[in-house]
Scaffold this active site. Structure first.
Site, PDB file in Angstrom:
ATOM      1  CG  ASP A  67     -16.182  14.937   7.329  1.00 32.06           C
ATOM      2  OD1 ASP A  67     -15.092  14.632   5.977  1.00 32.06           O
ATOM      3  OD2 ASP A  67     -17.466  13.732   7.500  1.00 32.06           O
ATOM      4  CG  ASN A 136     -26.512   7.265  11.811  1.00 28.85           C
ATOM      5  OD1 ASN A 136     -26.245   8.234  10.777  1.00 28.85           O
ATOM      6  ND2 ASN A 136     -25.877   7.091  12.278  1.00 28.85           N
ATOM      7  CG  HIS A 138     -23.761  10.451   9.673  1.00 34.66           C
ATOM      8  ND1 HIS A 138     -22.539   9.234  10.221  1.00 34.66           N
ATOM      9  CD2 HIS A 138     -23.609  10.568   8.711  1.00 34.66           C
ATOM     10  CE1 HIS A 138     -21.972   8.825   9.473  1.00 34.66           C
ATOM     11  NE2 HIS A 138     -22.782   9.219   7.802  1.00 34.66           N
ATOM     12  CD  GLU A 143     -22.139   9.245  13.942  1.00 37.79           C
ATOM     13  OE1 GLU A 143     -23.225   9.099  13.249  1.00 37.79           O
ATOM     14  OE2 GLU A 143     -20.776   8.706  13.798  1.00 37.79           O
TER      15      GLU A 143
HETATM   16  P1  PGA Z   1     -21.255   6.514   1.669  1.00 43.34           P
HETATM   17  O1  PGA Z   1     -20.961   8.365   2.919  1.00 43.34           O
HETATM   18  O2  PGA Z   1     -21.065   7.647   0.827  1.00 43.34           O
HETATM   19  O3  PGA Z   1     -19.644   6.287   1.605  1.00 43.34           O
HETATM   20  O4  PGA Z   1     -22.146   5.868   2.136  1.00 43.34           O
HETATM   21  C1  PGA Z   1     -22.324   8.535   3.318  1.00 43.34           C
HETATM   22  C2  PGA Z   1     -21.472   9.796   4.871  1.00 43.34           C
HETATM   23  O5  PGA Z   1     -21.598   8.564   5.553  1.00 43.34           O
HETATM   24  O6  PGA Z   1     -22.104  10.486   5.122  1.00 43.34           O
END
Ligand code: PGA
Length: 241
Positions: A67, A136, A138, A143
């Site tokens: 992404d 959450n 995702h 999302e």
């Molecule tokens: P993080 O994010 O590795 O910074 O915890 C993970 C994500 O949001 O996929």
């Protein structure tokens, strides 16, 4: 789904880097699916060490990232292209032209998304996809929602994700509100998937997937339960111990 519960972040990173290096040694032209965020940084550090100390060779490896924020160019310190260059690519012998991160400044974003999926397919598909997970549930920027997209698409970020990511920006108003992200279908096409999670903030999402074993678009990572070769590598805190 295979679950590996490790003592700490260091062990997660070493286990994941070990799986990637095994693939890279077996197939010097492998295609890696890479992720940004704080979670994979330890894995990238270990891969850099393996390259420098053990000669792990990335010269024919290709990569596709999950992404990118819409509106940020690769020279913006908060862009995911910048992150990948600085956390991994600049320190190993991968050829930059063989690395792909969605272009957040593409003129026609919809067209770009379609072409990104086609490019992955033409390259032969991702051999091993690394994923983090949001608090959450995702994966990439897919999302929680009543509907999920199959292919790469432009997404509006949820408040919870904007909140999670504001730590990287000067203020919450600077966090982009949109991103390009591989869709669930794009991710699921990878031959092998490794999801990494560490820390308490991920425990609820991990518990709901690992214990409930139910599919719900409200926890996008739960759809990974359908994948034939997925490994969750989590630390004790993310496992809720
Ligand atoms: P993080 O994010 O590795 O910074 O915890 C993970 C994500 O949001 O996929």
């Amino acid at each position: 789904m295979k679950l590996m519960v490790m003592k700490n972040y260091d062990e997660i990173s070493k286990a994941c880097a070990g799986m990637i290096s095994e693939l890279v040694k077996k197939n010097s032209e492998a295609i890696l699916g890479l992720a940004t965020g704080s979670t994979p940084i330890g894995t990238y550090k270990e891969l850099i060490r393996m390259h420098k100390e053990e000669g792990l060779d990335f010269s024919k490896i290709k990569s596709f990232n999950l992404d990118e924020y819409v509106g940020l160019g690769g020279d913006h310190p908060n862009s995911y292209r910048y992150f990948m260059d600085h956390e991994l690519f600049n320190h190993i012998n991968i050829i930059k032209d063989n690395t792909n991160v969605p272009n957040g400044k593409a003129n026609n974003l919809e067209e770009f998304c379609k072409e990104y999926d086609e490019k992955i397919d033409r390259a032969g598909g991702v051999d091993i996809q690394i994923l983090g997970i949001g608090s959450n549930g995702h994966i990439a920027f897919n999302e929680p929602s009543s509907e999920l997209s199959v292919g790469t698409f432009v997404v509006s970020l949820t408040e919870s994700t904007i909140e999670d990511n504001k730590r990287f920006f000067e203020s919450i108003d600077d966090v982009p509100k949109k991103a390009i992200t591989m869709g669930i279908g794009t991710i699921m096409k990878a031959k092998k998937i490794i999801l990494l999670a560490n820390g308490k903030s991920k425990a609820n999402a991990i518990k709901r997937i690992v214990e409930d074993r139910k599919l719900t678009t409200e926890i996008p990572a739960s759809l990974l339960l359908l994948h034939p070769d997925v490994t969750f590598i989590v630390d004790e805190e993310a496992y809720g111990k």
